[in-house]
Design an enzyme around this catalytic site. Sequence first.
Site, PDB file in Angstrom:
ATOM      1  N   ASP A  13       0.834  -1.214   0.000  1.00  0.00           N
ATOM      2  CA  ASP A  13       0.000   0.000   0.000  1.00  0.00           C
ATOM      3  C   ASP A  13       0.864   1.257   0.000  1.00  0.00           C
ATOM      4  O   ASP A  13       0.563   2.228  -0.695  1.00  0.00           O
ATOM      5  CB  ASP A  13      -0.913  -0.011   1.236  1.00  0.00           C
ATOM      6  CG  ASP A  13      -2.206   0.749   1.012  1.00  0.00           C
ATOM      7  OD1 ASP A  13      -2.329   1.418  -0.025  1.00  0.00           O
ATOM      8  OD2 ASP A  13      -3.095   0.687   1.876  1.00  0.00           O
ATOM      9  N   HIS A 209      -8.461  -2.450   7.836  1.00  0.00           N
ATOM     10  CA  HIS A 209      -7.387  -1.758   7.118  1.00  0.00           C
ATOM     11  C   HIS A 209      -7.705  -0.268   7.188  1.00  0.00           C
ATOM     12  O   HIS A 209      -8.689   0.186   6.617  1.00  0.00           O
ATOM     13  CB  HIS A 209      -7.387  -2.273   5.670  1.00  0.00           C
ATOM     14  CG  HIS A 209      -6.421  -1.590   4.759  1.00  0.00           C
ATOM     15  ND1 HIS A 209      -5.178  -2.098   4.493  1.00  0.00           N
ATOM     16  CD2 HIS A 209      -6.527  -0.444   4.034  1.00  0.00           C
ATOM     17  CE1 HIS A 209      -4.551  -1.295   3.642  1.00  0.00           C
ATOM     18  NE2 HIS A 209      -5.346  -0.285   3.353  1.00  0.00           N
ATOM     19  N   HIS A 211      -6.617   3.991   7.221  1.00  0.00           N
ATOM     20  CA  HIS A 211      -5.727   5.060   6.780  1.00  0.00           C
ATOM     21  C   HIS A 211      -5.821   6.221   7.771  1.00  0.00           C
ATOM     22  O   HIS A 211      -6.732   6.276   8.591  1.00  0.00           O
ATOM     23  CB  HIS A 211      -6.099   5.516   5.369  1.00  0.00           C
ATOM     24  CG  HIS A 211      -5.606   4.592   4.297  1.00  0.00           C
ATOM     25  ND1 HIS A 211      -4.831   4.997   3.252  1.00  0.00           N
ATOM     26  CD2 HIS A 211      -5.775   3.266   4.124  1.00  0.00           C
ATOM     27  CE1 HIS A 211      -4.540   3.964   2.474  1.00  0.00           C
ATOM     28  NE2 HIS A 211      -5.104   2.892   2.980  1.00  0.00           N
ATOM     29  N   CYS A 242      -0.943  11.265   1.593  1.00  0.00           N
ATOM     30  CA  CYS A 242      -2.126  11.557   0.792  1.00  0.00           C
ATOM     31  C   CYS A 242      -1.861  12.874   0.099  1.00  0.00           C
ATOM     32  O   CYS A 242      -1.640  13.884   0.751  1.00  0.00           O
ATOM     33  CB  CYS A 242      -3.358  11.660   1.692  1.00  0.00           C
ATOM     34  SG  CYS A 242      -4.818  12.198   0.786  1.00  0.00           S
ATOM     35  N   ASN A 251      -1.282   4.838   5.417  1.00  0.00           N
ATOM     36  CA  ASN A 251      -1.857   3.914   6.403  1.00  0.00           C
ATOM     37  C   ASN A 251      -1.494   4.412   7.800  1.00  0.00           C
ATOM     38  O   ASN A 251      -0.648   5.275   7.956  1.00  0.00           O
ATOM     39  CB  ASN A 251      -1.272   2.501   6.217  1.00  0.00           C
ATOM     40  CG  ASN A 251      -1.616   1.920   4.871  1.00  0.00           C
ATOM     41  OD1 ASN A 251      -0.779   1.916   3.971  1.00  0.00           O
ATOM     42  ND2 ASN A 251      -2.816   1.452   4.710  1.00  0.00           N
TER      43      ASN A 251
HETATM   44 ZN    ZN Z   1      -5.038   1.155   1.839  1.00  0.00          ZN
END
Ligand code: ZN
Length: 309
Positions: A13, A209, A211, A242, A251
């Site tokens: 990721d 999962h 972020h 981001c 993450n």
């Molecule tokens: Zn992700």
Amino acid sequence: MSFIEISEVGPRDGLQSIEPIMPTAAKKAWIAAEAAAGIREIEVGSFVPAKLLPQLADTAELVAYARTLPGLTVAVLVPNLKGAEAAIAAGAHKITIPISISETHSLANVRRTHVQMIEETRRIAELIAAQPEDQRPKFEGGLSTAFGCTLEGMVPEAVLLGLAEQLMEAGCDEVGLSDTTGYANPAQVKRLIRAVRGVVGEEACSGVHLHNTRGLGLANALAALEEGITTLDSSLGGIGGCPFAPGASGNIVTEDLVFMLQSMGFETGIDLDRLLQVRELVQAALPDTELYGFTAEAGVPKGFAGGAY
Ligand code: ZN
């Protein structure tokens, strides 16, 4: 207290979200160093065409290498049957197919509708079932954009629950909630974990999962823990970031998550000091990429022994 599994997703990721391509040798050193620090599951890559994600073109080689590390579960992402074939050939222990709850996102990302993705999932499950019993990877359906989508905005809970059920019917061993867009909040995390478990059962929904796009990553992780979630995805140094939220990690940061868990008395099996040292190796291989994390910046507290205090 209970054991919490950290699944390191940085090599997949994190690296897929940045432009620089990390050399394969550096990736191997990273994976080995994290395994040596006590991380027991690492998502080492994704079986997507190299022309789409050149950052992950060496996934097969990484799977083969990571398999040589004792006690490590080697996980990969696959977008389709072709990816699953490659993952099985390489010997991955765990494969995840992501399915976007937002159909707009699914069409934009993998050019497939929900019906087509469920059909693809069924074919992968059949492929797995056709393998010798001791060589079958664990198969997870990743419910991506579960908490909201950058294209559609809020996604209907009914669609999420319907897809969770269909993924299990199609042959997944479990499903995981994924906050692909960093939209989740703690109340929503709790509500959706309960709702999905209401459909697929508690055992079949054990991981999330998350972020940290809007700074709620650890709050969301805590909410998930309070619901009894036992596996959390995170990425070393929060790599990925981001582009729309400067300063926000991608993450949740593995080091900060491990610090939170250990200071609360959860067992992780991870040596935090050794984990923090892995950052140097990653930073050296990605000199222009920002690494995030408060624990690395501030240091572990005086007298911190990794137990509850
Ligand atoms: Zn992700």
